[in-house]
Design a protein around this motif. Structure first.
Motif, PDB file in Angstrom:
ATOM      1  N   PHE A  83      -2.156  90.452  37.872  1.00 41.83           N
ATOM      2  CA  PHE A  83      -3.567  90.120  38.077  1.00 41.83           C
ATOM      3  C   PHE A  83      -4.471  91.139  37.387  1.00 41.83           C
ATOM      4  O   PHE A  83      -5.492  90.785  36.790  1.00 41.83           O
ATOM      5  CB  PHE A  83      -3.893  90.080  39.577  1.00 41.83           C
ATOM      6  CG  PHE A  83      -3.270  88.918  40.308  1.00 41.83           C
ATOM      7  CD1 PHE A  83      -3.265  87.650  39.760  1.00 41.83           C
ATOM      8  CD2 PHE A  83      -2.684  89.096  41.550  1.00 41.83           C
ATOM      9  CE1 PHE A  83      -2.688  86.577  40.425  1.00 41.83           C
ATOM     10  CE2 PHE A  83      -2.106  88.031  42.225  1.00 41.83           C
ATOM     11  CZ  PHE A  83      -2.105  86.770  41.662  1.00 41.83           C
ATOM     12  N   LEU A  84      -4.090  92.408  37.455  1.00 43.21           N
ATOM     13  CA  LEU A  84      -4.918  93.452  36.850  1.00 43.21           C
ATOM     14  C   LEU A  84      -4.910  93.362  35.334  1.00 43.21           C
ATOM     15  O   LEU A  84      -5.925  93.628  34.684  1.00 43.21           O
ATOM     16  CB  LEU A  84      -4.446  94.829  37.305  1.00 43.21           C
ATOM     17  CG  LEU A  84      -4.751  95.192  38.755  1.00 43.21           C
ATOM     18  CD1 LEU A  84      -4.157  96.552  39.107  1.00 43.21           C
ATOM     19  CD2 LEU A  84      -6.246  95.191  39.025  1.00 43.21           C
ATOM     20  N   SER A  85      -3.768  93.014  34.749  1.00 44.05           N
ATOM     21  CA  SER A  85      -3.724  92.892  33.283  1.00 44.05           C
ATOM     22  C   SER A  85      -4.522  91.674  32.821  1.00 44.05           C
ATOM     23  O   SER A  85      -5.178  91.704  31.785  1.00 44.05           O
ATOM     24  CB  SER A  85      -2.281  92.812  32.784  1.00 44.05           C
ATOM     25  OG  SER A  85      -1.644  91.626  33.219  1.00 44.05           O
ATOM     26  N   ILE A  86      -4.478  90.596  33.604  1.00 50.89           N
ATOM     27  CA  ILE A  86      -5.277  89.419  33.272  1.00 50.89           C
ATOM     28  C   ILE A  86      -6.766  89.758  33.342  1.00 50.89           C
ATOM     29  O   ILE A  86      -7.564  89.315  32.509  1.00 50.89           O
ATOM     30  CB  ILE A  86      -4.945  88.258  34.235  1.00 50.89           C
ATOM     31  CG1 ILE A  86      -3.506  87.772  33.986  1.00 50.89           C
ATOM     32  CG2 ILE A  86      -5.921  87.096  34.054  1.00 50.89           C
ATOM     33  CD1 ILE A  86      -2.997  86.804  35.019  1.00 50.89           C
ATOM     34  N   ALA A  87      -7.134  90.579  34.319  1.00 52.07           N
ATOM     35  CA  ALA A  87      -8.532  91.008  34.462  1.00 52.07           C
ATOM     36  C   ALA A  87      -8.891  92.144  33.514  1.00 52.07           C
ATOM     37  O   ALA A  87     -10.030  92.608  33.518  1.00 52.07           O
ATOM     38  CB  ALA A  87      -8.792  91.452  35.900  1.00 52.07           C
ATOM     39  N   LYS A  88      -7.900  92.554  32.705  1.00 56.74           N
ATOM     40  CA  LYS A  88      -8.076  93.653  31.738  1.00 56.74           C
ATOM     41  C   LYS A  88      -8.487  94.952  32.422  1.00 56.74           C
ATOM     42  O   LYS A  88      -9.287  95.726  31.915  1.00 56.74           O
ATOM     43  CB  LYS A  88      -9.086  93.260  30.648  1.00 56.74           C
ATOM     44  CG  LYS A  88      -8.676  92.025  29.851  1.00 56.74           C
ATOM     45  CD  LYS A  88      -9.570  91.791  28.659  1.00 56.74           C
ATOM     46  CE  LYS A  88      -9.181  90.506  27.928  1.00 56.74           C
ATOM     47  NZ  LYS A  88      -7.783  90.491  27.463  1.00 56.74           N
ATOM     48  N   GLN A  89      -7.907  95.207  33.604  1.00 60.07           N
ATOM     49  CA  GLN A  89      -8.182  96.438  34.337  1.00 60.07           C
ATOM     50  C   GLN A  89      -6.895  97.078  34.867  1.00 60.07           C
ATOM     51  O   GLN A  89      -6.901  97.644  35.963  1.00 60.07           O
ATOM     52  CB  GLN A  89      -9.132  96.157  35.500  1.00 60.07           C
ATOM     53  CG  GLN A  89     -10.523  95.737  35.067  1.00 60.07           C
ATOM     54  CD  GLN A  89     -11.481  95.674  36.242  1.00 60.07           C
ATOM     55  OE1 GLN A  89     -11.110  95.319  37.352  1.00 60.07           O
ATOM     56  NE2 GLN A  89     -12.731  96.019  35.992  1.00 60.07           N
ATOM     57  N   PRO A  90      -5.805  97.044  34.106  1.00 55.01           N
ATOM     58  CA  PRO A  90      -4.539  97.542  34.660  1.00 55.01           C
ATOM     59  C   PRO A  90      -4.487  99.049  34.816  1.00 55.01           C
ATOM     60  O   PRO A  90      -3.675  99.561  35.580  1.00 55.01           O
ATOM     61  CB  PRO A  90      -3.503  97.063  33.641  1.00 55.01           C
ATOM     62  CG  PRO A  90      -4.260  97.014  32.349  1.00 55.01           C
ATOM     63  CD  PRO A  90      -5.643  96.539  32.731  1.00 55.01           C
ATOM     64  N   HIS A  91      -5.356  99.788  34.104  1.00 52.77           N
ATOM     65  CA  HIS A  91      -5.237 101.245  34.070  1.00 52.77           C
ATOM     66  C   HIS A  91      -6.488 101.971  34.561  1.00 52.77           C
ATOM     67  O   HIS A  91      -6.554 103.188  34.479  1.00 52.77           O
ATOM     68  CB  HIS A  91      -4.953 101.689  32.628  1.00 52.77           C
ATOM     69  CG  HIS A  91      -6.025 101.259  31.654  1.00 52.77           C
ATOM     70  ND1 HIS A  91      -6.034 100.000  31.111  1.00 52.77           N
ATOM     71  CD2 HIS A  91      -7.112 101.901  31.180  1.00 52.77           C
ATOM     72  CE1 HIS A  91      -7.093  99.894  30.311  1.00 52.77           C
ATOM     73  NE2 HIS A  91      -7.761 101.028  30.340  1.00 52.77           N
ATOM     74  N   TYR A  92      -7.459 101.241  35.101  1.00 51.52           N
ATOM     75  CA  TYR A  92      -8.690 101.897  35.542  1.00 51.52           C
ATOM     76  C   TYR A  92      -8.426 102.675  36.830  1.00 51.52           C
ATOM     77  O   TYR A  92      -7.972 102.113  37.834  1.00 51.52           O
ATOM     78  CB  TYR A  92      -9.808 100.877  35.754  1.00 51.52           C
ATOM     79  CG  TYR A  92     -10.422 100.390  34.472  1.00 51.52           C
ATOM     80  CD1 TYR A  92     -11.437 101.116  33.843  1.00 51.52           C
ATOM     81  CD2 TYR A  92      -9.972  99.224  33.862  1.00 51.52           C
ATOM     82  CE1 TYR A  92     -11.994 100.682  32.654  1.00 51.52           C
ATOM     83  CE2 TYR A  92     -10.520  98.776  32.663  1.00 51.52           C
ATOM     84  CZ  TYR A  92     -11.541  99.513  32.064  1.00 51.52           C
ATOM     85  OH  TYR A  92     -12.082  99.089  30.875  1.00 51.52           O
ATOM     86  N   GLU A  93      -8.733 103.972  36.792  1.00 49.80           N
ATOM     87  CA  GLU A  93      -8.381 104.851  37.911  1.00 49.80           C
ATOM     88  C   GLU A  93      -9.075 104.447  39.209  1.00 49.80           C
ATOM     89  O   GLU A  93      -8.461 104.457  40.278  1.00 49.80           O
ATOM     90  CB  GLU A  93      -8.703 106.303  37.548  1.00 49.80           C
ATOM     91  CG  GLU A  93      -7.781 106.844  36.452  1.00 49.80           C
ATOM     92  CD  GLU A  93      -8.229 108.181  35.891  1.00 49.80           C
ATOM     93  OE1 GLU A  93      -9.329 108.641  36.279  1.00 49.80           O
ATOM     94  OE2 GLU A  93      -7.505 108.750  35.063  1.00 49.80           O
TER      95      GLU A  93
END
Length: 277
Positions: free
Chosen positions: A25-35
């Motif tokens: 879900f985070l990679s789809i939302a383009k936020q997989p690495h946001y601290e």
């Protein structure tokens, strides 16, 4: 390099397949690495009374990993604690995740891709515990990859901090999660599995070392193959254009479909009816 050599290369060697990482879900939302996003998810799972029904799974797993890494003190009895994110410090810094009671505290600095340049002394001084329990305060640098102590040895309180990777923590969480099967709503089990997959994805390099080694060993041949492939493609396009020029009532058009798709299209459009192609 001639065609025969390229053919021999292709038939005599096993070319590694590039394996993609499962989407989350985070990679789809383009936020997989946001601290801050990861910190909020951790905080959700750290809260034992949250709707996820995993109870103390995360804090128990965190304490297990902490106690494996420290020798002079052991955290125990960490109950009825509060979880906060972006906790403001004395010098206006921000502690990413703070777990604390009146007598104990775990200070977590969440690092993914950014360099460790936070004032760890400020973090430590900002969290006060009862004097008799000061040995039960610990700092954790939660990082994507191992952080050597020399990166934060300039701080006076560096001895009170340990480094744990996201992968180490999540591996311990998943090892302990079995006892919750059947007790947790499927929705939150999916959330946990997906979050764990996201941590796995960002912890792994995009290319395995053996695959990179394969390229470095065979880069000349691979580059020749790329040129050969481009040559074939250009030949096909040229032949299509030549065929199109023989059609009296058609124009040959090339179109790049979009900024996100690099597959070029070559097609014929009627000069009489532009909708006919």
């Amino acid at each position: 390099m001639n065609h025969n050599k390229l053919q021999n290369f292709l038939t005599s060697i096993t070319i590694p397949k590039v394996k993609g990482k499962p989407k989350t879900f985070l990679s789809i939302a383009k936020q997989p690495h946001y601290e801050n996003v990861l910190s909020n998810i951790y905080a959700f799972f750290f809260r034992v009374d949250e709707v996820h029904d995993y109870g103390d799974l995360f804090v128990k797993s965190l304490i297990n990993v902490i106690n494996e890494k420290i020798n002079d003190k052991k955290l125990a009895g960490f109950d009825s604690f509060t979880v906060e994110t972006e906790f403001q410090t004395i010098n206006s810094g921000r502690i990413d995740i703070l777990l604390y009671t009146d007598s104990q505290a775990i200070i977590i600095e969440n690092k993914v891709y950014h360099h460790l340049n936070n004032d760890l002394d400020d973090y430590w001084a900002s969290i006060l515990c009862d004097e008799q329990y000061t040995e039960s305060k610990v700092g954790v640098i939660l990082s994507l990859h191992p952080v050597s102590r020399d990166q934060y040895q300039k701080y006076l309180t560096q001895a009170h901090y340990i480094n744990i990777t996201h992968k180490e923590l999540m591996e311990e969480v998943m090892r302990n999660s079995g006892e919750y099967i059947g007790k947790v709503k499927v929705k939150y089990q999916v959330f946990l599995d997906d979050f764990n997959q996201n941590i796995t994805n960002i912890s792994k390099p995009n290319m395995e070392e053996k695959d990179l080694s394969f390229y470095l060993t065979n880069q000349d041949k691979i580059n020749q193959l790329v040129k050969f492939k481009n040559g074939v493609f250009n030949h096909i396009v040229s032949e299509i254009e030549t065929a199109g020029l023989r059609l009296d009532n058609y124009d040959v058009l090339k179109l790049r479909t979009s900024d996100y798709n690099y597959n070029r299209l070559v097609y014929f459009v009627s000069k009489i009816n532009k909708d006919l192609m």
